[in-house]
Design an enzyme around this catalytic site. Structure first.
Site, short mmCIF file in Angstrom:
data_model
loop_
_atom_site.label_atom_id
_atom_site.label_comp_id
_atom_site.label_asym_id
_atom_site.label_seq_id
_atom_site.Cartn_x
_atom_site.Cartn_y
_atom_site.Cartn_z
N SER A 64 -4.98 -1.43 7.96
CA SER A 64 -4.96 -0.42 6.90
C SER A 64 -6.32 0.26 6.79
O SER A 64 -6.82 0.85 7.75
CB SER A 64 -4.54 -1.07 5.58
OG SER A 64 -4.38 -0.09 4.58
N HIS A 70 -1.13 2.66 9.07
CA HIS A 70 0.07 3.16 8.41
C HIS A 70 -0.33 4.29 7.47
O HIS A 70 -1.51 4.57 7.26
CB HIS A 70 0.82 2.04 7.67
CG HIS A 70 0.00 1.37 6.61
ND1 HIS A 70 0.43 0.29 5.87
CD2 HIS A 70 -1.26 1.61 6.15
CE1 HIS A 70 -0.49 -0.08 5.02
NE2 HIS A 70 -1.53 0.70 5.17
#
Length: 524
Positions: free
Chosen positions: A387, A412
């Site tokens: 992330s 993501h």
């Protein structure tokens, strides 16, 4: 705080007191960053604040150094004049050799980024995307109904490669046999000329002309018109012939524009006649005489006072770069280069990452803060860089981003929960989509991948192993034993530099404490 996490005592300056610091969530010795927990707001502010502080200190030192050089104090030996051999070589080469780049220019150069190649790849990518869009939309309408899309498809099918010949880079293609036959057919050329004449003498009452010359008629005509060469020769090469033709014509001689054109042509013809070989030789001899006179004046001026004492001062002028031979000059330049590179290496920032991420805003902030460091930043991922932590990994200097063999990374798109009124939710969703594009742009610049492919990968959680991370472009090399040994050597240089600084601060603080205790005892 978990058990077993080491803590160190650290001095941030002469005025601030020494304090214990956790090395796993703070900067260790001013140049080491440990990102080994959730990237929350507090940790992000601590890391980014001290990174900006490092940047400001380095920048202030550079400004002080430049001011010292401008003032004339402590000039380095490299600023001296060049030797006679180098001057002779430059004179023989005619000044065509490029200037020698300094170490700072080499360190900050952008030649290794391949900006032109990336621009060409972006052109190919956009061309391919637009072609795919046209092919996909072709099932919904006919190109004959929309002629400009047909013309656009022809343009996009061109090859813009730099190895292509200039003559073959035509406005429309003559690759197909139909286009070649249309170009060889003179009827198409006459049709084009007639339509252009009708366009010039266009009248509102002619209906047939309107039917032939509608909005899309240029695209239809150009689709069949594919010339092989647009390199037209300049028609005004022979100025004397044009001058004679204009002089014989009596229709437009009274117009001021024609008179001005005739005057300009006559002036150019006069200047061309003046450039005869005899006059060129005379002007070159005159310039050569002036240069010789200037050289004699300089030699006489130096011979009166400067050359008499040059031999006596040569033994004492140890800073004179011209007095040194080639070997000593090379060794001196090599030592200075090594010292500058070592100083730059000591200013590098090292970031160790083992985190499942955090807020996307904090990840972007850490990535941007790493770009402030001029000497570069080395990032090393251990375990997991997911992330927002992957943004910190990608923010290191390209070529100095490492991952261990068992490390996994994950990227993501941004996520979050929204509540409130419908209009507020719509505004917040638009902002999240903007952040999604910003994240894709950061990954695109760090990995040299097109942004539309990054957006496709960000649609869901995209996990990568160590080798896949390198192939994807988020990292550059696997941290093997040799790589880790070189990293430890570089960190040792930073640690030894800051160890001496910490010892001086602690000694000065201890002396101040001892003086204060002695004064208290004497007063008592």
């Amino acid at each position: 705080m978990p058990i077993g996490v080491p803590r160190i005592i650290y001095c941030w300056g002469e005025e601030l007191p020494a304090q214990w610091t956790d090395i796993y969530n703070f900067i260790f010795r001013r140049r080491m960053v440990f990102l080994m927990q959730y990237l929350d707001d507090e940790l992000c502010n601590q890391i980014c604040g001290l990174l900006i502080n490092i940047h400001m200190e380095d920048r202030s030192k550079e400004l002080e150094k430049k001011e010292m050089e401008k003032s004339g104090l402590f000039k380095s030996g490299t600023a001296k004049t060049k030797g006679k051999d180098t001057v002779k070589k430059e004179n023989l080469s005619g000044g065509a050799s490029a200037k020698r780049q300094s170490v700072e220019d080499l360190l900050t150069s952008d030649n290794d980024f391949g900006i032109e190649e990336n621009h060409l790849l972006e052109q190919y990518t956009l061309q391919k995307i637009t072609t795919e869009w046209l092919n996909w939309n072709a099932q919904f309408f006919d190109y004959s109904d929309e002629p400009y899309l047909y013309y656009l498809a022809d343009i996009l099918s061109k090859d813009f490669s730099p190895n292509q010949d200039k003559d073959s880079a035509n406005l429309n293609f003559a690759k197909s046999s139909a286009n070649k036959q249309a170009f060889q057919n003179p009827a198409e050329m006459t049709k084009l000329i007639k339509n252009l004449k009708n366009l010039k003498n266009f009248s509102t009452g002619s209906k047939n002309v309107k039917q032939n010359l509608d909005v899309y008629s240029p695209f239809r005509l150009l689709a069949n018109f594919a010339p092989q060469n647009y390199n037209l020769e300049h028609p005004n090469q022979n100025l004397a012939e044009i001058y004679s033709l204009l002089k014989t014509s009596t229709q437009n001689t009274n117009q001021p524009f024609t008179k001005k054109l005739i005057d300009n042509l006559s002036h150019k013809e006069l200047m061309n006649r003046l450039q005869s070989p005899e006059k060129l030789v005379a002007s070159s001899e005159k310039a050569l005489g002036r240069r010789r006179l200037k050289q004699r004046y300089v030699q006489e001026r130096l011979g009166s006072g400067g050359l008499s004492n040059s031999k006596a001062l040569k033994a004492y002028n140890y800073l004179d770069q011209g007095a040194l031979n080639n070997e000593s000059g090379r060794s001196l330049y090599r030592k200075q280069t090594e010292r500058v590179i070592q100083e730059e290496e000591s200013k590098k920032v090292f970031m160790i990452i083992n985190s499942f991420g955090g807020s996307v805003g904090n990840g972007i902030t850490v990535h941007d803060a790493l770009q402030f460091i001029k000497a570069g930043s080395l990032t090393l991922a251990l375990g997991v860089a997911a992330s927002a932590a992957s943004l910190a990994l990608a923010g290191g200097t390209i070529g100095e981003r490492y991952v261990t063999e068992g490390c996994h990374t994950m990227i993501h798109q941004p996520e979050g929960g929204l509540n409130g009124q419908a209009s507020d939710i719509w505004i917040d969703s638009q902002e999240i989509m903007k952040i999604r594009l910003d994240v894709a742009e950061i990954y695109s610049l760090s990995t040299y991948r097109p942004r539309h492919k990054i957006l496709r990968d960000l649609d869901r959680d995209f996990y990568l192993t160590a080798m896949e991370t390198i192939y994807y472009g988020l990292a550059d090399e696997i941290a093997t034993n040799e790589v880790m040994h070189s990293i430890v050597e570089m960190t040792n240089q930073v640690w030894s530099y800051h160890d001496s600084k910490q010892e001086r601060l602690l000694e000065s603080r201890a002396s101040l404490v001892g003086d204060s205790t002695q004064t208290q005892e004497s007063n008592s």
